[in-house]
Design a protein around this motif. Structure first.
Motif, mmCIF file in Angstrom:
data_model
loop_
_atom_site.group_PDB
_atom_site.id
_atom_site.type_symbol
_atom_site.label_atom_id
_atom_site.label_comp_id
_atom_site.label_asym_id
_atom_site.label_seq_id
_atom_site.Cartn_x
_atom_site.Cartn_y
_atom_site.Cartn_z
ATOM 1 N N THR A 24 0.820 -1.178 -0.096
ATOM 2 C CA THR A 24 0.254 -0.018 0.013
ATOM 3 C C THR A 24 0.733 1.225 -0.129
ATOM 4 O O THR A 24 0.236 2.441 0.234
ATOM 5 C CB THR A 24 -1.056 0.053 1.098
ATOM 6 O OG1 THR A 24 -0.052 -0.211 2.350
ATOM 7 C CG2 THR A 24 -1.845 -1.118 1.191
ATOM 8 N N LEU A 33 -8.741 1.198 2.141
ATOM 9 C CA LEU A 33 -10.161 0.572 2.673
ATOM 10 C C LEU A 33 -11.061 0.049 1.653
ATOM 11 O O LEU A 33 -11.835 -0.907 1.806
ATOM 12 C CB LEU A 33 -10.773 1.759 3.360
ATOM 13 C CG LEU A 33 -10.378 2.191 4.678
ATOM 14 C CD1 LEU A 33 -11.248 3.366 5.173
ATOM 15 C CD2 LEU A 33 -10.912 0.925 5.563
ATOM 16 N N TYR A 36 -9.847 -3.399 1.496
ATOM 17 C CA TYR A 36 -10.118 -4.035 3.094
ATOM 18 C C TYR A 36 -11.575 -4.421 2.905
ATOM 19 O O TYR A 36 -11.825 -5.380 3.328
ATOM 20 C CB TYR A 36 -9.987 -2.925 4.108
ATOM 21 C CG TYR A 36 -10.272 -3.576 5.280
ATOM 22 C CD1 TYR A 36 -9.539 -3.952 6.437
ATOM 23 C CD2 TYR A 36 -11.751 -3.313 5.923
ATOM 24 C CE1 TYR A 36 -10.008 -4.476 7.557
ATOM 25 C CE2 TYR A 36 -12.011 -3.579 7.192
ATOM 26 C CZ TYR A 36 -11.165 -4.330 8.040
ATOM 27 O OH TYR A 36 -11.634 -4.514 9.287
ATOM 28 N N HIS A 37 -12.323 -3.467 2.153
ATOM 29 C CA HIS A 37 -13.878 -3.907 2.220
ATOM 30 C C HIS A 37 -14.273 -4.852 1.458
ATOM 31 O O HIS A 37 -15.400 -5.363 1.204
ATOM 32 C CB HIS A 37 -14.822 -2.685 2.066
ATOM 33 C CG HIS A 37 -14.621 -1.661 3.103
ATOM 34 N ND1 HIS A 37 -15.192 -2.126 4.441
ATOM 35 C CD2 HIS A 37 -14.289 -0.378 3.558
ATOM 36 C CE1 HIS A 37 -15.015 -1.096 5.124
ATOM 37 N NE2 HIS A 37 -14.490 -0.094 4.508
ATOM 38 N N HIS A 40 -10.025 -8.283 2.167
ATOM 39 C CA HIS A 40 -8.558 -8.394 2.228
ATOM 40 C C HIS A 40 -8.082 -7.900 3.616
ATOM 41 O O HIS A 40 -8.530 -6.915 3.879
ATOM 42 C CB HIS A 40 -7.955 -7.852 1.077
ATOM 43 C CG HIS A 40 -6.315 -8.644 0.945
ATOM 44 N ND1 HIS A 40 -6.196 -9.616 0.400
ATOM 45 C CD2 HIS A 40 -5.242 -7.962 1.297
ATOM 46 C CE1 HIS A 40 -4.818 -10.002 0.511
ATOM 47 N NE2 HIS A 40 -4.264 -8.905 1.002
ATOM 48 N N ARG A 41 -7.193 -8.823 4.217
ATOM 49 C CA ARG A 41 -6.749 -8.207 5.460
ATOM 50 C C ARG A 41 -5.089 -8.255 5.372
ATOM 51 O O ARG A 41 -4.592 -7.734 6.563
ATOM 52 C CB ARG A 41 -7.072 -9.124 6.600
ATOM 53 C CG ARG A 41 -8.581 -9.071 6.726
ATOM 54 C CD ARG A 41 -9.085 -7.739 7.396
ATOM 55 N NE ARG A 41 -10.514 -7.814 7.607
ATOM 56 C CZ ARG A 41 -11.438 -7.394 6.675
ATOM 57 N NH1 ARG A 41 -10.982 -6.963 5.453
ATOM 58 N NH2 ARG A 41 -13.009 -7.386 7.245
ATOM 59 N N PHE A 43 -1.949 -6.443 4.452
ATOM 60 C CA PHE A 43 -1.212 -5.249 3.691
ATOM 61 C C PHE A 43 0.338 -5.214 4.048
ATOM 62 O O PHE A 43 0.788 -5.346 5.250
ATOM 63 C CB PHE A 43 -2.105 -4.069 4.378
ATOM 64 C CG PHE A 43 -3.043 -4.145 3.835
ATOM 65 C CD1 PHE A 43 -3.667 -3.698 2.230
ATOM 66 C CD2 PHE A 43 -4.279 -4.581 4.615
ATOM 67 C CE1 PHE A 43 -4.998 -3.912 2.038
ATOM 68 C CE2 PHE A 43 -5.687 -4.515 4.210
ATOM 69 C CZ PHE A 43 -6.071 -4.441 2.843
ATOM 70 N N LEU A 58 -6.113 2.890 10.252
ATOM 71 C CA LEU A 58 -6.920 1.834 9.624
ATOM 72 C C LEU A 58 -7.571 0.730 10.743
ATOM 73 O O LEU A 58 -6.781 0.624 11.693
ATOM 74 C CB LEU A 58 -6.282 1.094 8.529
ATOM 75 C CG LEU A 58 -6.010 2.118 7.281
ATOM 76 C CD1 LEU A 58 -4.771 1.799 6.407
ATOM 77 C CD2 LEU A 58 -7.223 2.091 6.304
ATOM 78 N N ILE A 62 -6.434 -5.883 10.798
ATOM 79 C CA ILE A 62 -5.275 -5.842 9.418
ATOM 80 C C ILE A 62 -3.961 -6.380 10.129
ATOM 81 O O ILE A 62 -3.395 -6.215 10.876
ATOM 82 C CB ILE A 62 -5.057 -4.377 8.794
ATOM 83 C CG1 ILE A 62 -6.211 -3.757 8.240
ATOM 84 C CG2 ILE A 62 -3.905 -4.463 8.069
ATOM 85 C CD1 ILE A 62 -6.173 -2.385 7.500
#
Ligand SMILES: *Cc1c(COP(=O)(O)O)cnc(C)c1O
Length: 219
Positions: A24, A33, A36-37, A40-41, A43, A58, A62
């Motif tokens: 990221t 985000l 994430y939405h 996916h977790r 990063f 965030l 995560i």
């Protein structure tokens, strides 16, 4: 295609045993985000300051990976939350991670970064330096770090034969270690331009940024 579509597509094309770290760096929280939405977790960031800022902003569930060079004076800040440090390249750094982790009674997962590229500028240990660390008596005393595998970056080139050769050499080295180090489970290799070669050569964790977010613009 949207960021979300890019992630979904990439995940559907990689084998299930391969984990994806969505890189990221340079991208704002709003874009992260979106990923994430989409569910996916995992990063990754390469700079400590940016990692800290984003971790604070965030969601807490995560799994943050530090994929870039880590200076000893910044270890203290990442140790409380980082899931995996990909870029350990000295015994000195390992000792500092252990020291800070012991203070908060947390075991920190680390990878040894191996220099496999032709470029001189990239960080990392040689195979023999890594072996030395893994065999050292000192390591047995570091109870708050767990070395769970290796990370490597191939040369930035269009020469696929060269890239494949580099990944293959790292996999070979990785295989030579796993028999004596059962904690080894992660082989982190492959980015946007070469992840498919990396997977063919045995990677089980890829770090992908621009393929998902588009080209980075540095300001
Ligand atoms: C930026 C970066 C990546 C991802 O690079 P892309 O080409 O954008 O996929 C992977 N690994 C490391 C260590 C990085 O710094």
């Amino acid at each position: 295609m949207s960021i979300t579509e890019n992630v979904v597509k990439l995940k559907s094309t990689i084998p299930s045993h391969v984990k994806l770290v969505v890189v990221t760096k340079t991208h704002p929280p709003e874009k992260i985000l979106q990923v994430y939405h989409a569910g996916h977790r995992i990063f990754g960031e390469n700079k400590v300051q940016e990692l800290l800022k984003k971790q604070e902003l965030l969601p807490n569930d995560i799994e943050w990976h530090l994929i870039g060079h880590l200076q000893t004076n910044k270890v203290k800040k990442v140790v409380p939350f980082v899931h995996l440090i990909h870029s350990v390249d000295s015994m000195k750094l390992l000792k500092e991670i252990n020291k800070q982790a012991e203070k908060i009674n947390r075991v920190v997962n680390c990878l040894l970064q191996i220099h496999i590229a032709r470029e001189e500028t990239k960080f990392g240990l040689s195979f023999s330096e890594a072996e030395e660390i893994l065999k050292s008596n000192e390591l047995t005393k570091l109870n708050y770090v767990r070395i769970v595998g290796l990370m490597g970056m191939a040369t930035l080139t269009d020469d696929h034969t060269q890239i494949r050769k580099e990944f293959r050499s790292l996999k070979k080295f990785y295989d030579s270690i796993i028999s004596t180090h059962p904690s080894f489970v992660v082989l982190s290799m492959g980015m946007s331009s070469d992840y498919y070669i990396a997977i063919e050569e045995g990677s089980n964790l890829i770090r992908v940024g621009s393929l998902i977010f588009g080209e980075r613009t540095y300001v």
